[in-house]
Design a protein around this motif. Structure first.
Motif, PDB file in Angstrom:
ATOM      1  N   VAL A  67      49.765  82.381  19.496  1.00  0.00           N
ATOM      2  CA  VAL A  67      48.943  83.401  18.832  1.00  0.00           C
ATOM      3  C   VAL A  67      47.679  82.799  18.219  1.00  0.00           C
ATOM      4  CG1 VAL A  67      51.006  84.773  18.333  1.00  0.00           C
ATOM      5  CG2 VAL A  67      50.137  83.159  16.601  1.00  0.00           C
ATOM      6  N   SER A  68      47.391  81.548  18.480  1.00  0.00           N
ATOM      7  CA  SER A  68      46.296  80.864  17.783  1.00  0.00           C
ATOM      8  C   SER A  68      44.946  81.517  18.070  1.00  0.00           C
ATOM      9  CB  SER A  68      46.274  79.381  18.177  1.00  0.00           C
ATOM     10  OG  SER A  68      46.139  79.228  19.583  1.00  0.00           O
ATOM     11  N   ARG A  69      44.684  81.846  19.326  1.00  0.00           N
ATOM     12  CA  ARG A  69      43.385  82.471  19.637  1.00  0.00           C
ATOM     13  C   ARG A  69      43.272  83.854  19.017  1.00  0.00           C
ATOM     14  NH1 ARG A  69      41.599  82.955  25.440  1.00  0.00           N
ATOM     15  NH2 ARG A  69      43.745  83.677  25.807  1.00  0.00           N
ATOM     16  N   ALA A  70      44.368  84.575  18.983  1.00  0.00           N
ATOM     17  CA  ALA A  70      44.335  85.903  18.369  1.00  0.00           C
ATOM     18  C   ALA A  70      44.076  85.801  16.874  1.00  0.00           C
ATOM     19  CB  ALA A  70      45.652  86.621  18.625  1.00  0.00           C
ATOM     20  N   LEU A  71      44.693  84.821  16.223  1.00  0.00           N
ATOM     21  CA  LEU A  71      44.486  84.652  14.786  1.00  0.00           C
ATOM     22  C   LEU A  71      43.037  84.303  14.453  1.00  0.00           C
ATOM     23  CD1 LEU A  71      47.702  82.747  13.621  1.00  0.00           C
ATOM     24  CD2 LEU A  71      46.860  84.938  12.729  1.00  0.00           C
ATOM     25  N   ALA A  72      42.398  83.605  15.361  1.00  0.00           N
ATOM     26  CA  ALA A  72      41.010  83.197  15.124  1.00  0.00           C
ATOM     27  C   ALA A  72      40.012  84.299  15.455  1.00  0.00           C
ATOM     28  CB  ALA A  72      40.691  81.947  15.964  1.00  0.00           C
ATOM     29  N   HIS A  73      40.469  85.369  16.032  1.00  0.00           N
ATOM     30  CA  HIS A  73      39.549  86.439  16.446  1.00  0.00           C
ATOM     31  C   HIS A  73      39.030  87.177  15.216  1.00  0.00           C
ATOM     32  CE1 HIS A  73      38.221  90.276  18.272  1.00  0.00           C
ATOM     33  NE2 HIS A  73      37.997  89.526  19.338  1.00  0.00           N
ATOM     34  N   PRO A  74      37.758  87.544  15.184  1.00  0.00           N
ATOM     35  CA  PRO A  74      37.202  88.264  14.022  1.00  0.00           C
ATOM     36  C   PRO A  74      37.966  89.562  13.742  1.00  0.00           C
ATOM     37  CG  PRO A  74      35.447  87.541  15.488  1.00  0.00           C
ATOM     38  CD  PRO A  74      36.725  87.274  16.207  1.00  0.00           C
ATOM     39  N   GLY A  75      38.211  89.810  12.468  1.00  0.00           N
ATOM     40  CA  GLY A  75      38.838  91.048  12.050  1.00  0.00           C
ATOM     41  C   GLY A  75      40.345  91.044  12.072  1.00  0.00           C
ATOM     42  N   VAL A  76      40.961  89.926  12.430  1.00  0.00           N
ATOM     43  CA  VAL A  76      42.419  89.872  12.490  1.00  0.00           C
ATOM     44  C   VAL A  76      42.970  89.423  11.138  1.00  0.00           C
ATOM     45  CG1 VAL A  76      44.400  88.685  13.517  1.00  0.00           C
ATOM     46  CG2 VAL A  76      42.532  89.511  14.966  1.00  0.00           C
ATOM     47  N   ALA A  77      43.894  90.204  10.595  1.00  0.00           N
ATOM     48  CA  ALA A  77      44.491  89.888   9.295  1.00  0.00           C
ATOM     49  C   ALA A  77      45.757  89.051   9.448  1.00  0.00           C
ATOM     50  CB  ALA A  77      44.804  91.175   8.550  1.00  0.00           C
ATOM     51  N   ALA A  78      46.534  89.310  10.488  1.00  0.00           N
ATOM     52  CA  ALA A  78      47.779  88.565  10.694  1.00  0.00           C
ATOM     53  C   ALA A  78      48.288  88.837  12.098  1.00  0.00           C
ATOM     54  CB  ALA A  78      48.841  88.991   9.671  1.00  0.00           C
ATOM     55  N   VAL A  79      49.106  87.913  12.608  1.00  0.00           N
ATOM     56  CA  VAL A  79      49.826  88.102  13.863  1.00  0.00           C
ATOM     57  C   VAL A  79      51.260  87.657  13.613  1.00  0.00           C
ATOM     58  CG1 VAL A  79      49.987  87.550  16.311  1.00  0.00           C
ATOM     59  CG2 VAL A  79      47.738  87.612  15.201  1.00  0.00           C
ATOM     60  N   TYR A  80      52.203  88.510  13.968  1.00  0.00           N
ATOM     61  CA  TYR A  80      53.612  88.216  13.721  1.00  0.00           C
ATOM     62  C   TYR A  80      54.388  88.180  15.035  1.00  0.00           C
ATOM     63  CZ  TYR A  80      52.545  89.500   8.874  1.00  0.00           C
ATOM     64  OH  TYR A  80      52.001  89.583   7.601  1.00  0.00           O
ATOM     65  N   VAL A 121      49.808  92.545  16.093  1.00  0.00           N
ATOM     66  CA  VAL A 121      48.543  92.087  15.534  1.00  0.00           C
ATOM     67  C   VAL A 121      48.113  93.077  14.462  1.00  0.00           C
ATOM     68  CG1 VAL A 121      46.124  91.587  16.011  1.00  0.00           C
ATOM     69  CG2 VAL A 121      47.891  91.013  17.709  1.00  0.00           C
ATOM     70  N   LEU A 122      47.741  92.561  13.286  1.00  0.00           N
ATOM     71  CA  LEU A 122      47.174  93.384  12.218  1.00  0.00           C
ATOM     72  C   LEU A 122      45.680  93.109  12.160  1.00  0.00           C
ATOM     73  CD1 LEU A 122      50.192  93.568  11.546  1.00  0.00           C
ATOM     74  CD2 LEU A 122      49.597  93.380   9.110  1.00  0.00           C
ATOM     75  N   SER A 123      44.886  94.179  12.214  1.00  0.00           N
ATOM     76  CA  SER A 123      43.432  94.002  12.251  1.00  0.00           C
ATOM     77  C   SER A 123      42.752  95.074  11.404  1.00  0.00           C
ATOM     78  CB  SER A 123      42.929  94.083  13.697  1.00  0.00           C
ATOM     79  OG  SER A 123      43.242  95.347  14.248  1.00  0.00           O
ATOM     80  N   TYR A 124      41.515  94.784  11.012  1.00  0.00           N
ATOM     81  CA  TYR A 124      40.794  95.692  10.136  1.00  0.00           C
ATOM     82  C   TYR A 124      40.239  96.900  10.884  1.00  0.00           C
ATOM     83  CZ  TYR A 124      41.393  91.905   6.865  1.00  0.00           C
ATOM     84  OH  TYR A 124      41.960  90.944   6.072  1.00  0.00           O
ATOM     85  N   THR A 125      40.004  96.745  12.173  1.00  0.00           N
ATOM     86  CA  THR A 125      39.649  97.890  13.005  1.00  0.00           C
ATOM     87  C   THR A 125      40.565  97.898  14.217  1.00  0.00           C
ATOM     88  OG1 THR A 125      38.025  96.766  14.411  1.00  0.00           O
ATOM     89  CG2 THR A 125      37.228  97.676  12.305  1.00  0.00           C
ATOM     90  N   LEU A 126      40.741  99.062  14.791  1.00  0.00           N
ATOM     91  CA  LEU A 126      41.641  99.178  15.939  1.00  0.00           C
ATOM     92  C   LEU A 126      41.124  98.385  17.129  1.00  0.00           C
ATOM     93  CD1 LEU A 126      44.132 100.407  17.258  1.00  0.00           C
ATOM     94  CD2 LEU A 126      42.781 102.461  17.750  1.00  0.00           C
ATOM     95  N   SER A 127      39.826  98.453  17.385  1.00  0.00           N
ATOM     96  CA  SER A 127      39.271  97.752  18.547  1.00  0.00           C
ATOM     97  C   SER A 127      39.435  96.237  18.420  1.00  0.00           C
ATOM     98  CB  SER A 127      37.799  98.113  18.725  1.00  0.00           C
ATOM     99  OG  SER A 127      37.039  97.744  17.584  1.00  0.00           O
ATOM    100  N   GLU A 128      39.283  95.703  17.201  1.00  0.00           N
ATOM    101  CA  GLU A 128      39.479  94.262  17.001  1.00  0.00           C
ATOM    102  C   GLU A 128      40.921  93.872  17.318  1.00  0.00           C
ATOM    103  OE1 GLU A 128      36.187  93.443  13.435  1.00  0.00           O
ATOM    104  OE2 GLU A 128      38.217  94.152  12.950  1.00  0.00           O
ATOM    105  N   GLY A 129      41.843  94.713  16.923  1.00  0.00           N
ATOM    106  CA  GLY A 129      43.243  94.423  17.206  1.00  0.00           C
ATOM    107  C   GLY A 129      43.561  94.485  18.688  1.00  0.00           C
ATOM    108  N   GLN A 130      43.005  95.454  19.371  1.00  0.00           N
ATOM    109  CA  GLN A 130      43.234  95.556  20.814  1.00  0.00           C
ATOM    110  C   GLN A 130      42.663  94.350  21.548  1.00  0.00           C
ATOM    111  OE1 GLN A 130      41.385  99.391  21.360  1.00  0.00           O
ATOM    112  NE2 GLN A 130      43.341 100.501  21.231  1.00  0.00           N
ATOM    113  N   ASP A 131      41.491  93.895  21.116  1.00  0.00           N
ATOM    114  CA  ASP A 131      40.900  92.697  21.731  1.00  0.00           C
ATOM    115  C   ASP A 131      41.743  91.457  21.443  1.00  0.00           C
ATOM    116  OD1 ASP A 131      38.841  94.207  22.726  1.00  0.00           O
ATOM    117  OD2 ASP A 131      37.422  93.685  21.139  1.00  0.00           O
ATOM    118  N   ALA A 132      42.186  91.343  20.191  1.00  0.00           N
ATOM    119  CA  ALA A 132      42.964  90.163  19.808  1.00  0.00           C
ATOM    120  C   ALA A 132      44.310  90.126  20.533  1.00  0.00           C
ATOM    121  CB  ALA A 132      43.174  90.144  18.296  1.00  0.00           C
ATOM    122  N   ALA A 133      44.917  91.272  20.749  1.00  0.00           N
ATOM    123  CA  ALA A 133      46.209  91.306  21.441  1.00  0.00           C
ATOM    124  C   ALA A 133      46.095  90.706  22.835  1.00  0.00           C
ATOM    125  CB  ALA A 133      46.726  92.744  21.510  1.00  0.00           C
ATOM    126  N   GLN A 134      44.931  90.876  23.450  1.00  0.00           N
ATOM    127  CA  GLN A 134      44.719  90.319  24.781  1.00  0.00           C
ATOM    128  C   GLN A 134      44.652  88.789  24.754  1.00  0.00           C
ATOM    129  OE1 GLN A 134      44.545  92.192  27.647  1.00  0.00           O
ATOM    130  NE2 GLN A 134      45.081  93.926  26.336  1.00  0.00           N
TER     131      GLN A 134
END
Length: 769
Positions: free
Chosen positions: A55-68, A112-125
Motif C-alpha cells: 500500500v506504500s504508493r497509495a499512502l503517498a498519493h495526495p489526499g489519502v488519509a489512511a490505507v487499511y 483507502v480513506l481519502s479527502y475526496t472520492l476521486s483521490e481515493g479511487q486513484d489511490a486504490a489503483q
C-alpha cells in the motif's frame, strides 16, 4: 375493521416526488461535514492465495488519509461463521478483509480513506496485490466434486447437509408414472435502485452509523459483535432506503469495515457503492439446483414427490435459513401423501448468496410447479386439470404438510378457478391449437402457477403516543424501503383513535429512539409491525377513555370515541364533545402512550394463482408476455394502493428471472455480468398491464387477520412464465428449458428437440451428484 379496503394515497410520496428522499449519500449532517471517503480495493480474481499487499504508493498519493489491510484488523474478535447446527464447524469463517485466500471477484482486500472520492479511487489503483492463482470452483456441480477446496481445513466444499439420508424410493414403487428432472434456479443480482451506502462517526463515546438497511436494530447487534463494542455504545440510523429486496437485511462486512474505519481513525467516514461494485460484491439471490422426482397415477393423482436441493452459497455461507425454507415449502399447495426433501449447501468461487425477495419460497414453488407440468405432459393431461385434482381442499385447513408446515388458511381451488375464468382458459387452448395447426411461427403458450408461501412469525415492536396538541407519534421496529409503512401505520392510528393521518408522525430506523425491533423482511411488516401499532393504539384508546370519563363526569362505559371526528363524548350527549388535546391535558405527563411488542406464535401462509400468456417466435426465440393474470391472497387488504404496488413490483421481478436475469461466470470464475446491460434487468417495455384479481382469506395468527404480500408476485409469476414458454413449444418436442428463457436458449431447445439423436432437454449445469 372500517379502514380496511380504503384507497388512501401514500403520505410519503409528496416529499419523495418534490424535495426528494434523503438517502445515506445525501446526508449533510454536522457530524459528517469533514468526512473522508472510503474506497475499496477488491479482488479481480476468483480464487488465489494472497502473497502480498503493498500500500506504500497509495499512502503517498495526495489526499489519502489512511490505507487499511487485514493486518490492521488484528484487534477485532474473530467473525462468527454461518451455523445452522452444531454439525457445522468453524472452518467456513469469513474475515472482514482478505487475509490469505481470495475466494470471489469483488472480495475486499483493502480500504483507502481519502479527502475526496476521486483521490481515493486513484489511490486504490496504486495498491499492488500479489497472489498465486488457484483453480476456481464455478457452480454447485463442480463444488460437489471436492476436487478443488475453498476451505482446506474443512476438507470439503459441502457446508451443511440435511435429511437426504431419509429418502425412500419405495414411495414411488406403486406410481404408474414417475418423472425426474434436474432444474436450475439461476443466480440473480438483487439490483436495488440505491446501492449499499454507509456513513459513520465516532465522538469518543458513541459510534453513530448511518446505514441503508432493512433493520437498524439487527445492524447494531452485528456491529457490536464484530467490533467488540457494547450495543449501547453504538447508534444506528436508517434514513430513506432505495430498495432492499433482502440483500440489505442487517449489515454486511463492507459496511462493518466503514464503521470500523471511523472508530479506528477517529474520523467521520462515508461510502456509497458504485453500480459495478454492487453487481460483484452485494449478496445475490436464488442459485439453487433441484432434482425433482414426481410420481402418480394416470388419472392425474400425484402420490409422491421428492425435492433434492443443492444450494450454491457462493464463497461464504451466509444462507442461514434460505435452503431449509425451500425444503419446508417443497409440496406447495398440493395434498401429496409422500413428500421428501433435503439439501446440501456448498461453497463456490462466487459472490455470497443470501436472502432475495421470497428467500427460499420462490425456489420451492418453481420446482413443484415445473414438476407438475412435467407430470401432466407425461400422462397427456391438461396441467390445469392435474392441479385441480391435487390441491389441498379448502375444508382441510389448518393443514399439516408432509414437511411439517402448518398452513393456517386457504382456498387454492377458488384461486385457480378465478384465474382460469379470467383468462378464458378453454378459448386460449383453442387459439393455441389453431395457431399450431396453421403452422404459424408465432406460437401461443399458457403457463399456470398455484403457490403458497410462508411469511411473518416472531415479533415486532410498536408504540403510539398522543401529545397535548392531539398529535400522534408512532415508533415502529418495522423499517421501510418503499413499502408505504408511514401511510399504513397512520391509517391504523386514524382508524382506532380518530386522529387524522396528517396529524400522525411515523418514525423508524433509529436505535436510540427504538432500541428494540426486528425490521422488514419476509413480508412481515403489516402482520407483525402493524399488529403492534394496532394494539398500541388500542391501549392508548383504553387509557384515554378513563381520562375522558373523569372530564365528562360519567362511567367509562358511557364514554364514546367518534373516530370520524376524533372527539370524545358521553353517551346520548354528542353535543358536548372533547378533543384529544383536552383529554391528554388531564394527564400529569402531557402524553398518553403505549409500547407494545406483538408476538405471533406461528407464521402465515399467503397463497395465490398466476396465469401467463406468452407468444414465442419460433424463428427468433423471442418471447413476448401478452397477458399476466394474478390472484394473490394475503388476507384483508388495508390499502389497495399499497398492495397493488407490491404485487406489480413482485410480478415484474418474477418475470425478469424467468426471461432475462442471470449472473454468469466464465470458467475461471470471472463474472460476465458486471454492468446493468450485461444483467439485462427488465423494463416497462417488456411487460403487459397486469390483470389483478382479488381474494381475502383471514388468518388467526394476528388481530388484523392479515398475511404478507411483499413477495407474493415474485413467487407466483416466475414458474407461470417459465411454464408458458415451454408450453408454447412443447408440440415441437421441447420438454424443459432452464431459466432464463432467453431467445438463444429457446432456439437451442427447439433445435435439439427436433434432432432425434439428442436428448430432449437443455441442462444449464452438470447433473447433481
Amino acid at each position: 375493521m372500517s379502514v380496511f379496503g380504503t384507497r388512501v394515497r401514500r403520505v410519503e410520496d409528496r416529499r419523495l416526488l418534490t424535495s426528494g428522499g434523503t438517502y445515506v449519500d445525501d446526508l449533510r449532517n454536522p457530524e459528517l461535514t469533514e468526512a473522508v471517503h472510503v474506497t475499496f480495493v477488491r479482488a479481480e480474481v476468483a480464487h488465489a492465495v494472497l502473497t502480498n499487499v503493498d500500500v506504500s504508493r497509495a499512502l503517498a498519493h495526495p489526499g489519502v488519509a489512511a490505507v487499511y489491510t487485514a493486518e490492521d484488523l488484528t484487534d477485532l474478535p474473530p467473525p462468527k461463521p454461518y451455523r445452522r447446527s452444531d454439525t457445522v464447524g468453524d472452518a467456513f469463517t469469513e474475515a472482514l478483509l482478505v487475509r490469505r485466500t481470495i475466494r470471489f471477484v469483488g472480495e475486499p482486500i483493502a480500504i483507502v480513506l481519502s479527502y475526496t472520492l476521486s483521490e481515493g479511487q486513484d489511490a486504490a489503483q496504486l495498491v499492488t496485490v500479489s497472489y498465486e492463482r488457484l483453480p476456481a470452483v464455478v457452480g454447485p456441480a463442480q463444488a460437489l466434486l471436492d476436487k478443488t477446496l475453498l476451505f482446506e481445513d474443512a476438507g470439503t466444499n459441502v457446508v451443511d447437509e440435511y435429511n437426504r439420508d431419509t429418502y425412500d424410493d419405495g414411495v414411488f414403487a406403486d406410481a404408474e408414472v414417475v418423472v425426474e428432472q434436474e432444474i436450475a434456479n439461476q443466480r440473480v443480482p438483487c439490483i436495488p435502485i440505491e446501492c449499499r451506502a454507509t456513513a459513520a462517526a465516532f465522538d469518543g463515546t458513541t459510534l453513530t452509523v448511518w446505514h441503508s438497511s432493512q433493520n437498524a436494530q439487527r445492524s447494531r447487534t452485528s456491529l457490536a459483535e464484530s467490533l467488540g463494542m457494547p450495543p449501547d455504545g453504538i447508534r444506528v440510523i436508517v434514513p430513506d432506503v432505495g430498495g432492499g429486496f433482502g440483500a440489505k437485511i442487517g449489515i454486511d462486512r463492507d459496511s462493518i469495515l466503514v464503521a470500523w474505519a471511523a472508530w479506528r481513525s477517529r474520523t467521520a467516514v462515508r461510502w456509497a457503492e458504485t453500480r459495478s461494485e454492487n453487481l460483484v460484491a452485494m449478496t445475490q439471490g436464488r442459485a439453487q439446483l433441484h432434482r425433482v422426482r414426481i410420481g402418480g397415477r394416470r388419472d392425474g393423482t400425484i402420490t409422491a414427490y421428492r425435492l433434492d436441493v443443492v444450494q450454491d452459497a457462493g464463497a461464504y455461507p451466509r444462507t442461514s435459513s434460505l435452503t431449509p425454507v425451500t425444503c419446508t415449502m417443497a409440496p406447495g399447495v398440493y395434498d401429496i401423501p409422500h413428500v421428501q426433501s433435503g439439501f446440501r449447501i456448498v461453497v463456490t468461487n462466487a459472490t455470497p448468496v443470501n436472502k432475495y425477495r421470497g428467500a427460499g419460497r420462490p425456489e420451492a414453488t418453481a420446482a413443484i410447479e415445473r414438476a407438475v407440468d412435467l407430470f401432466a405432459a407425461e400422462i397427456g393431461m391438461d396441467p390445469a386439470d392435474v392441479r385441480g385434482c391435487n390441491l389441498i381442499a379448502a375444508s382441510s385447513f389448518p393443514f399439516r404438510t408432509g414437511t411439517g408446515a402448518r398452513y393456517d388458511s386457504g382456498d387454492y381451488e377458488s384461486a385457480l378457478d378465478t384465474v382460469l375464468a379470467a383468462a378464458d382458459y378453454r378459448r386460449l387452448r383453442a387459439e393455441q391449437a389453431a395457431r399450431r395447426d396453421s403452422g404459424c411461427v408465432s406460437v401461443l403458450g399458457i403457463g399456470i402457477s398455484v403457490y403458497v408461501e410462508m411469511t411473518g412469525g416472531g415479533g415486532e415492536t410498536g408504540s403510539v403516543t398522543v401529545d397535548r396538541a392531539g398529535r400522534a407519534t408512532v415508533l415502529t421496529g418495522s423499517s421501510t424501503q418503499g413499502q408505504g409503512h408511514h401511510t399504513a401505520w397512520a391509517m391504523l392510528v386514524e382508524d382506532k383513535l380518530g386522529i387524522p393521518m396528517d396529524r400522525v408522525t411515523v418514525v423508524h430506523g433509529d436505535t436510540d429512539l427504538i432500541p428494540r425491533g426486528v425490521g422488514t423482511y419476509s413480508s412481515r411488516s403489516l402482520q407483525l409491525g402493524g399488529s403492534a401499532v394496532h394494539e398500541a393504539a388500542t391501549t392508548v384508546r383504553a387509557q384515554a377513555c378513563e381520562y375522558a370519563a373523569d372530564l365528562l363526569g360519567c362511567p367509562v362505559a358511557d364514554v364514546v370515541l367518534d373516530t370520524g371526528s376524533g372527539t370524545w363524548y358521553r353517551t346520548r350527549h354528542p353535543d358536548r364533545p372533547l378533543s384529544w388535546a383536552q383529554v391528554v391535558q388531564q394527564t400529569s405527563t402531557g402524553t398518553i402512550t403505549a409500547d407494545i411488542e406483538f408476538v405471533s406464535q406461528q407464521p402465515t401462509f399467503p397463497f395465490g394463482a398466476h396465469l401467463s400468456v406468452v407468444e414465442v417466435d419460433t424463428e427468433t426465440g423471442r418471447t413476448t408476455v401478452l397477458r399476466h393474470i394474478a390472484l394473490d391472497d394475503a388476507g384483508p387488504v388495508l390499502n389497495p394502493i399499497l398492495t397493488e404496488g407490491q404485487r406489480h413490483g413482485g410480478i415484474a421481478q418474477g418475470i425478469a428471472q424467468a426471461l432475462f436475469e442471470e449472473v454468469r461466470h466464465d470458467g475461471s470464475g470471472i463474472p460476465l455480468t458486471r454492468t446493468l446491460q450485461d444483467c439485462a434487468p427488465i423494463t416497462a417495455a417488456d411487460l403487459p398491464d397486469f390483470e389483478l384479481k382479488s381474494s381475502e382469506t383471514r388468518t388467526d395468527a394476528n388481530p388484523l387477520g392479515v398475511k404478507g404480500i411483499g413477495e407474493a408476485g415474485t413467487i407466483g409469476s416466475t414458474p407461470a412464465v417459465q411454464n408458458a414458454v415451454i408450453d408454447a413449444i412443447a408440440h415441437l418436442g421441447v420438454r424443459h428449458i432452464d431459466m432464463p428463457l432467453t431467445p438463444g436458449r429457446v432456439l437451442a431447445a427447439i433445435a435439439e428437440a427436433t434432432d432425434e439423436r439428442q436428448p430432449q432437454r437443455i441442462p444449464s449445469e452438470k447433473p447433481i451428484a
